[in-house]
Structures are given as structure tokens and as C-alpha cells.
Design an enzyme around this catalytic site. Structure first.
Site, mmCIF file in Angstrom:
data_model
loop_
_atom_site.group_PDB
_atom_site.id
_atom_site.type_symbol
_atom_site.label_atom_id
_atom_site.label_comp_id
_atom_site.label_asym_id
_atom_site.label_seq_id
_atom_site.Cartn_x
_atom_site.Cartn_y
_atom_site.Cartn_z
ATOM 1 N N GLY A 58 0.735 -1.211 0.032
ATOM 2 C CA GLY A 58 -0.009 0.118 -0.019
ATOM 3 C C GLY A 58 0.895 1.190 0.030
ATOM 4 C CD GLN A 63 3.349 5.695 2.640
ATOM 5 O OE1 GLN A 63 2.453 5.157 2.280
ATOM 6 N NE2 GLN A 63 4.457 4.990 3.121
ATOM 7 C CB CYS A 104 5.333 2.199 7.492
ATOM 8 S SG CYS A 104 4.562 3.597 6.688
ATOM 9 C CG LEU A 105 6.734 1.237 1.444
ATOM 10 C CD1 LEU A 105 5.948 1.326 0.071
ATOM 11 C CD2 LEU A 105 7.540 -0.182 1.470
ATOM 12 C CG HIS A 146 -0.648 1.195 7.334
ATOM 13 N ND1 HIS A 146 0.384 0.687 7.953
ATOM 14 C CD2 HIS A 146 0.071 2.121 6.433
ATOM 15 C CE1 HIS A 146 1.621 1.061 7.821
ATOM 16 N NE2 HIS A 146 1.668 1.887 6.857
ATOM 17 C CD GLU A 147 -1.417 2.374 2.941
ATOM 18 O OE1 GLU A 147 -0.865 3.790 2.824
ATOM 19 O OE2 GLU A 147 -0.655 1.475 3.124
ATOM 20 C CG HIS A 150 0.178 6.503 5.532
ATOM 21 N ND1 HIS A 150 1.292 7.103 6.304
ATOM 22 C CD2 HIS A 150 0.404 5.152 5.555
ATOM 23 C CE1 HIS A 150 2.228 6.182 6.221
ATOM 24 N NE2 HIS A 150 1.662 5.209 5.784
HETATM 25 NI NI NI Z 1 2.526 3.058 5.759
#
Ligand code: NI
Length: 180
Positions: A58, A63, A104-105, A146-147, A150
Site C-alpha cells: 500500500g 508518502q 511502513c515504507l 494503515h493507509e 496516513h
Molecule cells: Ni505506511
């Protein structure tokens, strides 16, 4: 499984913002689809390219440095790609609870167990402005939460209790030096 092999488009791999950057803390703005529609195809292509390149499941717009309510998800059910575009997503309901390791990226290298809901129902628009609703379980439910987090300026580490957060703080300090 490599995310790279799932992507054969011509999108540009963008830099992923990291923990500590303000854009990840800001709440994101609702998108007016009509005025945004012409920019959307290229933006989405770049988000897919960036997500698959990083082997993520995701990616949310903050991000890639944009505070708009947009995210993409592909949790690859049964190993097959299934792309979900979430424009102006909202969580309609949450049920049950499950604790799983999460990453998480934007915090590369850090994983922690996070309590999430087992079943999450989301409403959003797709890339054509069409409304959709879906109930996710397991990894998809986790990705939904999670998204959407963000887009509220929240990261998974914000869900940790104080003891765990303190533990993570030290690790984060060291990790940050490696991101540069
Ligand atoms: Ni993330």
C-alpha cells in the site's frame, strides 16, 4: 514474491517520504474529483510504480509528498495482483481485533506488533470517480486502516503503547541515520 515483477507500466518511481517529515504528520485534504481527474492517471501510475518498486502492499499520497486523500493498495490475494484505488476513503465500520507485525515504507527497517481490527469496511472512489464499498479481512483490513491513518497524519508507531514507543524511539534514532 517480488513486487517489481507485478509492475510493467511506465510510471516514475518517486522518493518515499520518511518518518520525521511534516507531510506525514499533516491531515490530508479531501479531493474534488472533477478538478483533479486530469492529473489522476499519471499520479496513480507513479504511485503504483513507487509502491511495487518498494515491494509495498500500500502507498498513501503523503508518502510521495502530497497531503491529499488518496491511497493505493494491492495485498495480492492468492499471490495475484489486485489493485485498489482509494480516493477520499472513509472507514464505515470496524470489528474484531488482531495483533500482527506491521511495517511502513516511510519507516524502513522498523517492524512492530500492532493491534488492528479483523474486519474493516471502507467506502471510497476509484480512479474513474465511481464509488465503491468493500469489507476487508486480515491483511486487507490492516491495509485499509494503515493507509487511511496516513491520510489523518498517523503512522503505525502511533498505535504502540508507551513502553513499546520508548523502545522504538531508540531504534528509530539509529534507523534515521541510515535513511539520510
Ligand atoms: Ni505506511
Amino acid at each position: 514474491m517480488s513486487g517489481k515483477s507485478l509492475y510493467d507500466g511506465d510510471g516514475t518511481v518517486l522518493r518515499i517520504t520518511k518518518h520525521g517529515e511534516k507531510v506525514l504528520k499533516n491531515p490530508s485534504k479531501e479531493i474534488d474529483f472533477e478538478s483533479f481527474a486530469s492529473d489522476l492517471p499519471e499520479l496513480l501510475e507513479n504511485m503504483w510504480a513507487t509502491m511495487y518498486h518498494a515491494n509495498g502492499v500500500g502507498l498513501a499520497a503523503p508518502q510521495i509528498g502530497l497531503n491529499i486523500r488518496l491511497a493505493v493498495i494491492d495485498v495480492r490475494p492468492d499471490g495475484k495482483s489486485e489493485r485498489l484505488v482509494l480516493l477520499n476513503p472513509e472507514i464505515l465500520s470496524r470489528e474484531g481485533s488482531v495483533i500482527e507485525e506491521e511495517g511502513c515504507l516511510s519507516i524502513p527497517g522498523l517492524y512492530a506488533k500492532v493491534k488492528r481490527h479483523q474486519k474493516v469496511r471502507v467506502r471510497a472512489m476509484d480512479e474513474n470517480g465511481k464509488a465503491w464499498e468493500r469489507t476487508g479481512t486480515g491483511l486487507l483490513a490492516r491495509a485499509f486502516e494503515h493507509e487511511v491513518d496516513h491520510l489523518e497524519g498517523k503512522l503505525f508507531i502511533d498505535h504502540l503503547d508507551l513502553v513499546r514507543r520508548l523502545k522504538v524511539a531508540g531504534i528509530l534514532k539509529d534507523l534515521k541515520k541510515t535513511w539520510a
